[in-house]
Design a protein around this motif. Structure first.
Motif, PDB file in Angstrom:
ATOM      1  N   GLU A   1       0.967  -1.599  -0.161  1.00 53.40           N
ATOM      2  CA  GLU A   1       0.119   0.574  -0.377  1.00 53.40           C
ATOM      3  C   GLU A   1       0.824   0.966  -0.552  1.00 53.40           C
ATOM      4  OE1 GLU A   1      -2.859  -0.288  -0.958  1.00 53.40           O
ATOM      5  OE2 GLU A   1      -2.751  -2.207  -0.547  1.00 53.40           O
ATOM      6  N   ARG A   2       1.870   1.126   0.541  1.00 49.93           N
ATOM      7  CA  ARG A   2       2.851   2.449   0.288  1.00 49.93           C
ATOM      8  C   ARG A   2       3.195   2.642  -0.741  1.00 49.93           C
ATOM      9  NH1 ARG A   2       5.630   0.038   5.709  1.00 49.93           N
ATOM     10  NH2 ARG A   2       4.694   1.060   7.315  1.00 49.93           N
ATOM     11  N   LEU A   3       3.259   1.486  -1.356  1.00 50.58           N
ATOM     12  CA  LEU A   3       4.562   1.889  -2.404  1.00 50.58           C
ATOM     13  C   LEU A   3       3.141   2.191  -3.413  1.00 50.58           C
ATOM     14  CD1 LEU A   3       6.481   1.181  -4.409  1.00 50.58           C
ATOM     15  CD2 LEU A   3       5.616  -1.489  -4.539  1.00 50.58           C
ATOM     16  N   ASP A   4       2.246   1.845  -3.653  1.00 50.77           N
ATOM     17  CA  ASP A   4       1.050   2.648  -4.263  1.00 50.77           C
ATOM     18  C   ASP A   4       0.403   3.581  -4.340  1.00 50.77           C
ATOM     19  OD1 ASP A   4       0.475  -0.057  -5.441  1.00 50.77           O
ATOM     20  OD2 ASP A   4      -1.150  -0.537  -4.409  1.00 50.77           O
ATOM     21  N   ILE A   5       0.635   3.970  -3.121  1.00 55.84           N
ATOM     22  CA  ILE A   5       0.449   6.032  -2.539  1.00 55.84           C
ATOM     23  C   ILE A   5       1.812   6.305  -3.317  1.00 55.84           C
ATOM     24  CG2 ILE A   5       1.259   7.931  -1.112  1.00 55.84           C
ATOM     25  CD1 ILE A   5      -0.940   5.759   0.188  1.00 55.84           C
ATOM     26  N   LEU A   6       2.730   5.308  -3.266  1.00 58.74           N
ATOM     27  CA  LEU A   6       4.139   6.483  -3.549  1.00 58.74           C
ATOM     28  C   LEU A   6       3.978   6.329  -5.300  1.00 58.74           C
ATOM     29  CD1 LEU A   6       7.498   5.418  -1.473  1.00 58.74           C
ATOM     30  CD2 LEU A   6       6.336   7.369  -1.806  1.00 58.74           C
TER      31      LEU A   6
END
Length: 135
Positions: A94-99
């Motif tokens: 999820e962090r990667l998707d937001i980035l």
């Protein structure tokens, strides 16, 4: 005489160790715990990967949340190691998707599905209509 004295002196210690099966069982379980946790984490990681590959193969509209919940559910069923792996893989994803610029609202919805599956909730709650039974 010395042998009898030694046996007499050590007898309380030996009987305590020999009679206390729980002592040996606890010691053995404590030694196995890190290996069990690692095994569960590995198996949970595989469960997460399987859910991801199934999601990609299905390519079904609105199935994202179902596969999130299913992957987390399967991994958490492995035990504490699987739940740990599911939590960290889901959070990293999820962090990667937001980035990458994905809408944060989608990430929040995904995390809800992740938490639902990890806490033992039935993933079918998020299953879209018409998704082939294979999944």
């Amino acid at each position: 005489m010395k042998l009898l004295l030694a046996v007499w002196f050590l007898q309380p210690l030996l009987s305590t160790l020999m009679d206390t099966q729980g002592f040996w069982e606890t010691t053995w379980n404590a030694a196995k715990t890190p290996f069990r946790f690692g095994k569960e984490a590995y198996q949970g990681s595989r469960d997460m990967l399987r859910a991801y590959t199934d999601m990609r193969a299905a390519n079904w509209k609105d199935s994202d949340k179902y596969f999130h919940a299913r992957g987390n559910y399967d991994a958490a069923q492995r035990g504490p190691g699987g739940a740990w792996a599911a939590k960290h893989i889901s959070n990293a994803r999820e962090r990667l998707d937001i980035l990458r610029g994905r809408d944060p609202a989608d990430s929040v919805a995904d995390q809800e599905a992740n938490n639902w599956g990890r806490s033992g909730g039935d993933p079918k709650r998020y299953r879209p209509r018409g998704l082939p039974p294979k999944y």
